[in-house]
Design an enzyme around this catalytic site. Structure first.
Site, PDB file in Angstrom:
ATOM      1  N   CYS B  86       0.839  -1.198   0.000  1.00  0.00           N
ATOM      2  CA  CYS B  86       0.000   0.000   0.000  1.00  0.00           C
ATOM      3  C   CYS B  86       0.883   1.262   0.000  1.00  0.00           C
ATOM      4  O   CYS B  86       1.550   1.528  -0.977  1.00  0.00           O
ATOM      5  CB  CYS B  86      -0.960  -0.038   1.188  1.00  0.00           C
ATOM      6  SG  CYS B  86      -2.356   1.073   0.997  1.00  0.00           S
ATOM      7  N   HIS B 203      -3.515  -5.730   1.089  1.00  0.00           N
ATOM      8  CA  HIS B 203      -2.821  -5.908   2.364  1.00  0.00           C
ATOM      9  C   HIS B 203      -2.730  -7.387   2.766  1.00  0.00           C
ATOM     10  O   HIS B 203      -3.674  -7.906   3.365  1.00  0.00           O
ATOM     11  CB  HIS B 203      -3.559  -5.165   3.472  1.00  0.00           C
ATOM     12  CG  HIS B 203      -3.410  -3.682   3.408  1.00  0.00           C
ATOM     13  ND1 HIS B 203      -2.429  -2.996   4.085  1.00  0.00           N
ATOM     14  CD2 HIS B 203      -4.122  -2.743   2.742  1.00  0.00           C
ATOM     15  CE1 HIS B 203      -2.554  -1.702   3.844  1.00  0.00           C
ATOM     16  NE2 HIS B 203      -3.576  -1.522   3.029  1.00  0.00           N
ATOM     17  N   GLU B 205      -1.066  -8.608   5.188  1.00  0.00           N
ATOM     18  CA  GLU B 205      -1.054  -8.735   6.646  1.00  0.00           C
ATOM     19  C   GLU B 205      -2.453  -8.691   7.240  1.00  0.00           C
ATOM     20  O   GLU B 205      -2.667  -9.094   8.370  1.00  0.00           O
ATOM     21  CB  GLU B 205      -0.147  -7.653   7.267  1.00  0.00           C
ATOM     22  CG  GLU B 205      -0.755  -6.273   7.423  1.00  0.00           C
ATOM     23  CD  GLU B 205      -0.810  -5.452   6.132  1.00  0.00           C
ATOM     24  OE1 GLU B 205      -0.521  -6.006   5.054  1.00  0.00           O
ATOM     25  OE2 GLU B 205      -1.161  -4.250   6.202  1.00  0.00           O
TER      26      GLU B 205
END
Lengths: 753, 231
Positions: B86, B203, B205
């Site tokens: 990002c 993302h 994560e």
């Protein structure tokens, strides 16, 4: 310019001015007068509301923490700190910055308590979207929330958006923040220990927001354009750095007290920290970092520049703490010291400009306010249901309700909010409540906001009780046990008797419901003077409630999971349509009484759903609220975008009018779905808790079909339902084609007094 | 294997990346403050998401001048693994470690939601555990994810198999209808020519455990670990 003569312009009355002279035994200096005016304002001093607020219960299942600027509960070794606050008038004047700084302010209340903010929720109210200014407000407020919340890295996980005429001219922006800390690492907003340092940290000070709380938030709302300069400007990047720097600094143990300089800025921070610590504070204003030239002492004391903190630092550790703030690119400066004389002493270039007992500023006047039942109630509570003509085509009614802005999906808004950052969001926006896991534990915290102001308008006491009951019901449907409340009480001018009657009844309603459910109110905020030239807003006591999930693997969402499951309704359907969205949107009436609420029944239904979810028997749970049973069932079918599941409802058998059956908003109802093997277990749990239990149908197919006495009253494809529900809000906002809007928009000028 | 998570002022996904590496991947991780220039002790550097310096100028435009970026560039030129997620991706573009630029989302709004992406190159250190054309469910959350590169650049990316992820439907159909932000060629993530620097808008994560609705993102962390161990 402030002089000792113009106390009235600052919002003080003659009696208060005399009292100030009595306290000081002399005329106040301009700076002192300015300080009294903000401290004794409604916004800071709760001068009209404090007596009533004492009714709210403070104890529950979990140990409560009632701090200076926020409150919370202890769960094992964690403290869950939370609070909701309004930023209505600034948002009405300048929606983007108003909402943004509303977010910023409430976040600071949480991390100054030593807690890391983990979630935000927003409770928003606007006038009808047929008015371009209301569209501008909604757009601006959502933009302000995303601008600030996304940047600071705190997920915006829930909230609500409602529309009715009463908010035209005075929108509501209530923001709730939740934080988590180790329970032994909490900080307080106080200064103590003679010789310890008073330090300023964060952004520099300018003239923005001067008088924001005393003028903008504490008086009738007229000629708003002129007040634009008193709206503060937010800088989320600085706030993000301030969060990290403050939490890092707090972890050293050298910070003895800390307070956000929010409403009334340095005035509030110095006087309240000194008063809470039973100490005095002496500061030199020339040391205050500034971003504007030639600021008068009273301007420095009144500034509401954002992203600023006042700290009490252990003597000798000031450079250590200062360096942490400098590392994060922030300003930090020692302003003065803690003293023993309980005085707030403010100097400018060495000359004393303020010398007041700290307690004199913080012991604000408390007024008993007279009240009178509003005249409109006797007229409006009368609803002859026989005069309401039932529509012929219930499908069209359901579609119209699903597409009405208050009921339509709020995806357009929450998709603009980062609701996943921090990787705790296990139930995302769009279900009854958001759920956030607590890393390092098996637990989770669920959160919701709730208030139906139509009910509160028709029946303030019961409307407020329903707000509490429904918030609790939302949490139960997510698998949580309701634990504690923060309230944000939005009302009109308290000096008008009928408005104060609404306030009084709502507070009593909240107090009684919270007492019944054994849920404490740990923090809150009062926002009066929410009026436009047309009158006061509907009473809006927004309830922010958190619940605890003991086992995060046992959570629940509102949508049907798979075909062939049994659909159960807990609760009853009564012939009540007063205050419903159906009556408002379809018949253009805000009339009748709020739905009935039987607290024992509510508890029975909640206990049943909660126990069944915790035992893993339930596939979905959704409460019935605005739009009634039909809207709730439609949401069960379509709210999971990835997988629609249809339903056939063929066993309702309530002997009431069809419109009341489908769209009436009877309380204490939850729709459950479960595997057929679990139905008997569920029935037993319901029986044990004395909750009305009824198998009403089964999931399956690509339609929502509702039958009454073997006659189909609803039969609609899921795609069509979804399209109407999902796309309406965006269509109202994006389309500039006024014809298109007016065709589908709710009738303007609903018939209320 | 030691991971370094770089922290710029305004980063806000550094703790999420740290958690995904230390608590889910079970590998040592450390934060690297943006003024720190020592990065050689790490096996992989992660530039996390957020709003570095508030992103008030242009996303990543200020962060790329942070002292640590010289070291990141040196680290990457020596073949060290770098992942930009990002805002991290945006910084890598600004720093010239990846080609192209980021524009505002086509609808001019911040978008946060789960999307599907197609894994088009599984012969990279970051995707070797995946299958070609595998579909991943993974969230995006950005205001400027509308990737842009000129025609020649896009041709080069395609020819060199540098496009690692493209936005697609749940069934894997790539097309504008499934492109959330208007990115050219539906690009969701790219790699440099040398194959050691990955930039992606989604993302991983945030989708590293089933509890959060998808664990597909863990493929990126696990692949990276496998590659590092086999080196």
């Amino acid at each position: 310019m402030v002089t000792s003569k113009n106390y009235r312009e600052l919002g003080l009355n003659a009696k208060e001015y005399r009292k100030i002279i009595d306290i000081l035994k002399r005329e106040p200096t301009p700076t002192e007068l300015a300080m009294f005016s903000v401290q004794w304002s409604e916004h800071c001093g709760y001068i009209h509301s404090r007596k009533m607020l004492k009714l709210l219960p403070k104890t529950g299942k979990y140990q409560t923490l009632i701090g200076e600027d926020s409150g919370g509960i202890i769960v094992d070794d964690l403290a869950i700190i939370f609070k909701m606050e309004s930023h209505n008038h600034p948002s009405q004047v300048e929606p983007r910055q108003g909402a943004a700084t509303g977010v910023g302010g409430i976040i600071r209340d949480i991390f100054t308590a030593g807690a890391r903010p983990i979630a935000l929720l927003d409770s928003l109210r606007f006038g009808p979207l047929s008015d371009p200014y209301n569209r501008f407000l909604l757009n601006g407020v959502v933009d302000g929330i995303q601008f600030y919340g996304n940047c600071v890295g705190i997920p915006t996980v829930g909230g609500e958006i409602y529309f009715n005429d009463s908010y035209s001219g005075n929108c509501l922006v209530n923001v709730m923040c939740i934080g988590v800390a180790k329970k032994d690492k909490l900080s307080r907003a106080r200064a103590f220990g003679a010789g310890n340092y008073i330090m300023y940290a964060g952004s520099s000070t300018g003239r923005d927001g001067i008088g924001g709380c005393s003028i903008l938030a504490s008086q009738d709302f007229k000629e708003c354009e002129e007040k634009r300069p008193t709206v503060q400007i937010g800088d989320p990047f600085t706030e993000k750095c301030l969060i990290e720097a403050t939490l890092e600094a707090l972890s050293t143990g050298y910070i003895l007290g800390i307070k956000d300089m929010g409403a009334a800025g340095l005035t509030c921070a110095t006087s309240e920290m000194a008063s809470a610590g039973n100490s005095g504070i002496e500061v030199e204003l020339q040391s205050v970092p500034r971003r504007e030239e030639n600021m008068a002492p009273w301007e420095v004391m009144m500034s509401e520049s954002q992203e600023r903190m006042l700290l009490c630092i252990k003597k000798g550790k000031e450079n250590y703490i200062k360096n942490i703030f400098l590392k994060w690119g922030l300003t930090a400066a020692v302003l003065g010291r803690v003293t023993t004389d309980n005085m707030v002493k403010i100097k400018d270039k060495g000359k004393v400009v303020v010398e007041v007992q700290a307690d004199a500023l913080t012991n604000t006047p408390m007024y008993s306010v007279s009240f009178k039942k509003p005249d409109y109630l006797s007229k409006i509570n009368k609803l002859n249901i026989n005069k309401i003509i039932q529509p012929k085509d219930f499908n069209q009614i359901l579609l119209k309700l699903l597409g009405s802005p208050s009921i339509a999906s709020k995806e357009w808004a929450y998709q603009q909010y980062d609701h996943m950052v921090q990787t705790n969001s296990v139930v995302l926006p769009g279900s009854d409540a958001a759920v956030l896991r607590l890393k390092g534990t098996a637990k989770a915290v669920a959160a919701t906001t709730d208030c139906n102001s139509l009910y509160c308008y028709l029946n303030p006491y019961r409307g407020a009780q329903i707000a509490v009951a429904e918030a609790a019901r939302n949490l139960v449907c997510s698998g949580a046990e309701p634990a504690a409340v923060t309230d944000c009480l939005n009302f009109g001018n308290p000096k008008k008797e009928d408005r104060f009657w609404q306030f009084k009844n709502c507070v009593e309603g909240i107090a009684s419901a919270c007492r019944f459910f054994h849920i404490p109110v740990v923090s809150g905020n009062v926002s009066f003077y929410n009026e436009s030239p047309k009158g006061a807003i509907f009473p809006t006591p927004a309830i922010g409630m958190i619940g605890i999930v003991d086992d995060v693997s046992k959570i629940c969402t509102q949508y049907f999971k798979r075909e062939g499951e049994i659909i159960v309704l807990l609760g009853n359907a009564k012939e009540e349509i007063g205050g419903s969205e159906y009556l408002k949107e379809i018949h253009g009436l805000i009339k009748g009484d709020a739905p009935d609420l039987e607290l024992h029944l509510e508890k029975a239904v909640q206990r049943t759903a909660g126990e069944a979810i915790r035992k893993g028997l339930i596939s979905s749970a959704h409460d019935c609220s605005e739009g009634g049973l039909a809207v709730a069932l439609a949401e069960c079918c379509i709210s999971n975008k990835d997988k629609f599941v249809g339903a056939i409802i063929d066993n309702l058998n309530f002997k009431i009018r069809t419109d009341a059956l489908l769209f009436g908003e009877s309380q204490s109802r939850i729709i459950l779905s479960c595997h057929e093997n679990y139905v008997e277990k569920l029935r037993i749990i319901a029986g044990k808790n004395k909750a009305p239990f009824r198998i009403i149908g089964a999931t399956g197919g690509t339609e929502l079909r509702i039958l009454n006495k073997d006659k189909e009253i609803i039969g609609l494809g899921l795609e069509k339902l979804s399209q109407k529900w999902r796309e309406s809000l965006e269509r109202y906002i994006v389309t500039q084609n006024s014809e298109k809007i007016s065709k589908d928009a709710p009738e303007k000028g609903c018939n209320y007094a | 294997m030691k991971f370094g998570v770089i922290v710029f002022p305004g980063s806000n996904c550094e703790q999420d990346c740290f958690y995904a590496i230390r608590d889910i991947l079970k590998q040592p991780a450390e934060y690297i403050w943006h003024k720190n220039t020592k990065v050689d002790a790490y096996d992989c550097l992660v530039l996390p998401g957020g709003f570095s310096y508030g992103d008030y100028l242009r996303t990543g435009a200020v962060a790329r001048f942070s002292p640590v970026m010289k070291s990141v560039t040196r680290f990457a030129h020596r073949g060290g693994l770098v992942i930009g997620i990002c805002n991290g991706f945006q910084i890598l573009l600004e720093a010239g470690l990846l080609p192209g630029a980021m524009l505002r989302n086509k609808n001019l709004h911040f978008i946060c939601k789960h999307v599907h992406i197609k894994l088009e190159n599984n012969a990279t250190p970051f995707t070797n555990l995946g299958k070609r054309d595998q579909i991943l469910k993974i969230p995006i959350a950005h205001n400027e994810g509308n990737y842009y590169i000129d025609t020649k650049g896009l041709k080069n990316l395609t020819e060199n198999k540098q496009i690692v992820f493209r936005y697609c439907s749940e069934q894997g159909e790539v097309g504008d209808r499934f492109n959330p932000n208007g990115a050219i060629g539906n690009v969701a993530g790219i790699i440099n020519k040398q194959g050691n620097v990955l930039g992606m808008m989604p993302h991983p994560e945030r989708s590293a455990e089933k509890l959060l609705g998808s664990d597909h993102g863990s493929l990126i962390f696990k692949s990276t670990l496998k590659w590092l161990k086999g080196k």
